[in-house]
Motif scaffolding. Sequence first.
Motif, PDB file in Angstrom:
ATOM      1  N   GLN A 202       0.842  -1.187   0.000  1.00 12.35           N
ATOM      2  CA  GLN A 202       0.000   0.000   0.000  1.00 12.35           C
ATOM      3  C   GLN A 202       0.882   1.242   0.000  1.00 12.35           C
ATOM      4  O   GLN A 202       1.818   1.342   0.783  1.00 12.35           O
ATOM      5  N   VAL A 203       0.565   2.163  -0.869  1.00 11.17           N
ATOM      6  CA  VAL A 203       1.337   3.392  -0.957  1.00 11.17           C
ATOM      7  C   VAL A 203       0.869   4.366   0.118  1.00 11.17           C
ATOM      8  O   VAL A 203      -0.332   4.585   0.298  1.00 11.17           O
ATOM      9  N   GLN A 204       1.804   4.947   0.825  1.00 10.34           N
ATOM     10  CA  GLN A 204       1.498   5.936   1.854  1.00 10.34           C
ATOM     11  C   GLN A 204       2.230   7.217   1.514  1.00 10.34           C
ATOM     12  O   GLN A 204       3.460   7.257   1.509  1.00 10.34           O
ATOM     13  N   MET A 205       1.473   8.245   1.251  1.00  7.43           N
ATOM     14  CA  MET A 205       2.102   9.536   0.963  1.00  7.43           C
ATOM     15  C   MET A 205       2.457  10.227   2.275  1.00  7.43           C
ATOM     16  O   MET A 205       1.787  10.039   3.302  1.00  7.43           O
ATOM     17  N   VAL A 206       3.499  11.016   2.239  1.00 10.36           N
ATOM     18  CA  VAL A 206       3.961  11.729   3.439  1.00 10.36           C
ATOM     19  C   VAL A 206       4.166  13.192   3.092  1.00 10.36           C
ATOM     20  O   VAL A 206       4.879  13.514   2.137  1.00 10.36           O
ATOM     21  N   GLU A 207       3.539  14.065   3.879  1.00  9.34           N
ATOM     22  CA  GLU A 207       3.701  15.502   3.692  1.00  9.34           C
ATOM     23  C   GLU A 207       4.603  16.062   4.795  1.00  9.34           C
ATOM     24  O   GLU A 207       4.647  15.519   5.899  1.00  9.34           O
ATOM     25  N   SER A 208       5.247  17.164   4.466  1.00  8.99           N
ATOM     26  CA  SER A 208       6.026  17.881   5.469  1.00  8.99           C
ATOM     27  C   SER A 208       6.096  19.347   5.077  1.00  8.99           C
ATOM     28  O   SER A 208       5.782  19.706   3.934  1.00  8.99           O
ATOM     29  N   GLY A 209       6.490  20.179   6.030  1.00  7.49           N
ATOM     30  CA  GLY A 209       6.715  21.588   5.736  1.00  7.49           C
ATOM     31  C   GLY A 209       5.664  22.542   6.248  1.00  7.49           C
ATOM     32  O   GLY A 209       5.785  23.754   6.066  1.00  7.49           O
ATOM     33  N   GLY A 210       4.626  22.026   6.877  1.00 11.97           N
ATOM     34  CA  GLY A 210       3.613  22.919   7.406  1.00 11.97           C
ATOM     35  C   GLY A 210       4.137  23.745   8.570  1.00 11.97           C
ATOM     36  O   GLY A 210       5.240  23.513   9.071  1.00 11.97           O
ATOM     37  N   GLY A 211       3.336  24.698   9.002  1.00 16.28           N
ATOM     38  CA  GLY A 211       3.739  25.529  10.128  1.00 16.28           C
ATOM     39  C   GLY A 211       2.805  26.704  10.285  1.00 16.28           C
ATOM     40  O   GLY A 211       1.732  26.751   9.674  1.00 16.28           O
ATOM     41  N   SER A 212       3.244  27.640  11.109  1.00 17.41           N
ATOM     42  CA  SER A 212       2.462  28.842  11.370  1.00 17.41           C
ATOM     43  C   SER A 212       3.207  30.061  10.852  1.00 17.41           C
ATOM     44  O   SER A 212       4.393  30.225  11.145  1.00 17.41           O
ATOM     45  N   VAL A 213       2.498  30.882  10.094  1.00 19.04           N
ATOM     46  CA  VAL A 213       3.095  32.100   9.556  1.00 19.04           C
ATOM     47  C   VAL A 213       2.086  33.229   9.646  1.00 19.04           C
ATOM     48  O   VAL A 213       0.880  32.991   9.804  1.00 19.04           O
TER      49      VAL A 213
END
Length: 127
Positions: free
Chosen positions: A1-12
């Motif tokens: 099963q393919v699992q996508m991974v996100e990164s880079g979020g935050g508060s601005v």
Amino acid sequence: QVQMVESGGGSVQAGGSLRLSCADSTYRYRSNCVGWFRQAPGKEREGVATILISPGRTSYVDSVKGRFTLSQDNTGKAVYLQMDSLRPEDTGMYYCAAGVYSDSECSPARIESFRYWGQGTQVTVSS
């Protein structure tokens, strides 16, 4: 099963920038299409942008045109969403997704066509 991974979020603060990244967890899967979607509290998930890996064709919803830019690495396995001139209304959980069956489904309006999703990364823009 393919699992996508996100990164880079935050508060601005409004007017600021963030860069989100997306790849599958093993960095082996190469999709023909990667999409970014977002969901604000109390609202339905909505499309933001998609990129057809080859030939690198991008599509954006009107609310982010001119502010958000999609790009990919030279392998086509990682996709980046550069978000500039952020607004409070851009606040939400951002998800990347992949796994459409055909190029014609590669559109921010075709959320139901994406089979593989990440867990999301939070973006918060304050005024």
